[in-house]
Design an enzyme around this catalytic site. Structure first.
Site, mmCIF file in Angstrom:
data_model
loop_
_atom_site.group_PDB
_atom_site.id
_atom_site.type_symbol
_atom_site.label_atom_id
_atom_site.label_comp_id
_atom_site.label_asym_id
_atom_site.label_seq_id
_atom_site.Cartn_x
_atom_site.Cartn_y
_atom_site.Cartn_z
ATOM 1 N N TYR A 67 40.698 -46.768 -21.501
ATOM 2 C CA TYR A 67 39.112 -45.904 -21.248
ATOM 3 C C TYR A 67 39.181 -45.858 -19.948
ATOM 4 C CZ TYR A 67 39.007 -43.939 -25.739
ATOM 5 O OH TYR A 67 39.400 -43.304 -27.091
ATOM 6 N N LEU A 238 30.937 -33.774 -30.572
ATOM 7 C CA LEU A 238 29.998 -32.358 -30.324
ATOM 8 C C LEU A 238 30.337 -31.690 -29.854
ATOM 9 C CD1 LEU A 238 27.743 -35.554 -28.104
ATOM 10 C CD2 LEU A 238 26.688 -34.193 -30.026
ATOM 11 N N ALA A 239 31.983 -31.314 -29.833
ATOM 12 C CA ALA A 239 32.555 -29.956 -28.744
ATOM 13 C C ALA A 239 32.058 -30.238 -27.682
ATOM 14 C CB ALA A 239 32.242 -28.900 -29.568
ATOM 15 N N GLY A 241 30.298 -30.851 -26.015
ATOM 16 C CA GLY A 241 28.564 -29.703 -25.548
ATOM 17 C C GLY A 241 28.968 -28.154 -25.699
HETATM 18 N N1 LIG Z 1 41.321 -41.472 -31.231
HETATM 19 C C1 LIG Z 1 41.433 -40.587 -29.422
HETATM 20 O O1 LIG Z 1 42.632 -40.441 -29.892
HETATM 21 C C2 LIG Z 1 39.938 -40.136 -28.941
HETATM 22 C C3 LIG Z 1 40.670 -39.284 -27.756
HETATM 23 C C4 LIG Z 1 39.548 -38.976 -27.190
HETATM 24 C C5 LIG Z 1 38.026 -39.475 -26.975
HETATM 25 N N2 LIG Z 1 38.272 -40.795 -28.379
HETATM 26 C C6 LIG Z 1 36.206 -40.871 -28.782
HETATM 27 O O2 LIG Z 1 35.545 -40.069 -29.054
HETATM 28 C C7 LIG Z 1 34.164 -40.439 -27.716
HETATM 29 C C8 LIG Z 1 33.979 -38.822 -28.152
HETATM 30 O O3 LIG Z 1 35.290 -37.697 -27.856
HETATM 31 P P1 LIG Z 1 34.683 -37.050 -26.193
HETATM 32 O O4 LIG Z 1 33.662 -37.480 -25.065
HETATM 33 O O5 LIG Z 1 36.084 -36.089 -26.042
HETATM 34 O O6 LIG Z 1 34.002 -35.606 -26.836
HETATM 35 P P2 LIG Z 1 32.761 -35.095 -27.393
HETATM 36 O O7 LIG Z 1 30.952 -36.846 -27.408
HETATM 37 O O8 LIG Z 1 32.355 -34.623 -28.099
HETATM 38 O O9 LIG Z 1 32.230 -34.833 -26.506
HETATM 39 C C9 LIG Z 1 31.258 -35.754 -24.191
HETATM 40 C C10 LIG Z 1 31.697 -34.831 -23.379
HETATM 41 O O10 LIG Z 1 30.947 -33.903 -23.338
HETATM 42 C C11 LIG Z 1 29.529 -33.687 -22.503
HETATM 43 N N3 LIG Z 1 28.808 -32.916 -23.149
HETATM 44 C C12 LIG Z 1 28.308 -33.510 -23.741
HETATM 45 N N4 LIG Z 1 26.739 -32.629 -24.729
HETATM 46 C C13 LIG Z 1 27.040 -31.477 -22.855
HETATM 47 C C14 LIG Z 1 26.153 -30.606 -22.682
HETATM 48 N N5 LIG Z 1 24.940 -29.948 -23.524
HETATM 49 N N6 LIG Z 1 26.080 -30.585 -21.470
HETATM 50 C C15 LIG Z 1 27.256 -31.095 -20.463
HETATM 51 N N7 LIG Z 1 28.618 -31.716 -21.084
HETATM 52 C C16 LIG Z 1 28.059 -32.341 -22.554
HETATM 53 C C17 LIG Z 1 29.320 -35.282 -22.646
HETATM 54 O O11 LIG Z 1 28.971 -35.305 -21.009
HETATM 55 P P3 LIG Z 1 27.692 -36.310 -20.541
HETATM 56 O O12 LIG Z 1 28.255 -37.534 -20.351
HETATM 57 O O13 LIG Z 1 27.391 -35.744 -18.735
HETATM 58 O O14 LIG Z 1 26.897 -36.514 -21.498
HETATM 59 C C18 LIG Z 1 30.372 -35.850 -21.962
HETATM 60 O O15 LIG Z 1 31.865 -35.897 -21.532
HETATM 61 C C19 LIG Z 1 34.764 -41.013 -26.095
HETATM 62 O O16 LIG Z 1 34.479 -41.352 -26.155
HETATM 63 C C20 LIG Z 1 36.077 -42.086 -27.573
HETATM 64 O O17 LIG Z 1 35.641 -43.024 -27.920
HETATM 65 C C21 LIG Z 1 39.269 -41.104 -29.343
#
Ligand SMILES: NC(=O)c1ccc[n+]([C@@H]2O[C@H](COP(=O)([O-])OP(=O)(O)OC[C@H]3O[C@@H](n4cnc5c(N)ncnc54)[C@H](OP(=O)(O)O)[C@@H]3O)[C@@H](O)[C@H]2O)c1
Length: 331
Positions: A67, A238-239, A241
């Protein structure tokens, strides 16, 4: 070997307590993905995110060696170093197995014995801690030898550097193949699961249905994890956002309708859209633990009511969210 299954919501054989809980995903911390060093502002941002996560009742933090090119772990290590007592209050998990931008390749996987040992030692140094609570094998490496993986994991656990072993992006049979060799039980499997990425759900429901063939999610993975007490962790929960206000270039009618329904349910129940989106996942009886990836303190706090929202969703509301998000009725 066939160790006794860990409880899905309990304490693993190694003493790491994992339950149905919110997990803070640290992929957004540490600045850019480039090799450029992180700044003090990046450390401050991480500190604010950790504080908001603790306020939201979150005590499990999810990392990976890759990361932000190692910088997510490094800024977190700085936060740990400047916050006495924090390490003892939280649980940390990190992942290894993906190599980015090396050997002339954009990406390759390495779950060799040496690869695992080297990566974990590097992660511990960046995180400035002696141990991680859970080490996850990030993706299945087709060249991995389960005996070699077990040897590396066994050594790390014997040294006290890793307390429990988990996997990510793996099917039931892949977990079984590793579990045959591992001394310790696999305690968690992290997969992409959300109201947007529904293959985990639809593949289990559309059995014997033409639509069911469209899913790459391997049948039986959720059931395997439930049967063996392997906690399911949902990334992308959170899809990103999509249903809670993130700007979308051209939202589909289903996406627009889902955003409206999420907002209406949140208003009716006196909670946030984030809590509804996460609560929808948490209502599933598999005990899914959502990993939330926002770095914004306000949005992190908006997730706090997810378990309550799950409890408050009726069966019809849960199905209503699903059908609206898929944009067509279920059979
Ligand atoms: N195991 C794997 O292969 C794998 C792969 C991907 C991720 N992960 C883990 O899962 C965690 C979560 O995954 P993710 O970050 O992809 O998914 P998530 O929690 O669905 O989405 C977070 C992203 O969405 C944005 N976001 C959320 N709500 C929003 C809104 N209302 N308006 C604008 N932007 C919004 C956030 O931006 P802001 O920061 O600006 O709010 C951030 O960039 C990661 O941090 C990681 O630890 C694991």
């Amino acid at each position: 070997m066939s160790p006794a299954p860990a409880a899905a919501s309990g304490t693993s054989a190694a003493g790491v307590a994992l339950g149905q809980e919110l997990i803070y995903g640290c992929m957004g911390l540490g600045g850019s993905w480039s090799a450029q060093p992180y700044s003090s502002a990046d450390v401050d941002e991480a500190a604010a995110a950790v504080e908001a996560a603790l306020d939201a009742g979150i005590t499990l933090f999810d990392h990976a060696d890759i990361y932000r090119n190692g910088k997510a772990e490094a800024v977190f290590g700085e936060v740990l170093a400047r916050t006495p007592g924090l390490r003892e209050k939280i649980r940390l998990q990190t992942k290894c197995g993906i190599r980015l931008g090396e050997q002339g390749l954009e990406a390759y996987y390495d779950l060799s014995r040496d690869g695992i040992l080297e990566r974990v030692n590097e992660s511990l140094a960046r995180l400035r801690t002696d141990y991680v609570d859970v080490l996850m094998l990030h993706r299945p490496d087709p060249l991995m030898d389960p005996a070699e993986v077990a040897s590396a994991v066994g050594e790390l656990m014997a040294e006290g550097k890793v307390r429990a072993i988990g996997v990510s992006n793996m099917s039931g049979p892949q977990i079984e193949m590793l579990q045959d060799r591992l001394e310790a039980p696999v305690v968690a499997n992290q997969l992409e699961m959300s109201l947007l990425k529904r293959a985990w759900l639809e593949s289990t429901v559309l059995v014997n249905h033409a639509e069911g063939t469209d899913y790459s999610f391997p049948h039986g993975t959720v059931e395997h994890c439930v049967r063996h007490g392997i906690g399911l962790q949902a990334y992308g929960s959170l899809a990103r956002g999509l249903y809670t206000g993130a700007p979308a270039a051209e939202p589909s009618p289903a996406e627009e309708a889902t955003s409206a329904l999420v907002a209406a349910l949140a208003a009716e129940k006196g909670t946030t859209g984030e809590a509804i989106v996460l609560g929808w996942l948490m209502k599933h009886p598999a005990g899914i633990a959502p990993v939330i990836g926002t770095a914004k303190p306000g949005r992190i706090r908006a997730c706090a009511g997810a378990a309550e929202a799950a409890a408050g969703l009726t069966r019809a509301e849960w199905y209503g969210l699903w059908v609206t998000a898929r944009g067509s009725n279920i059979p």
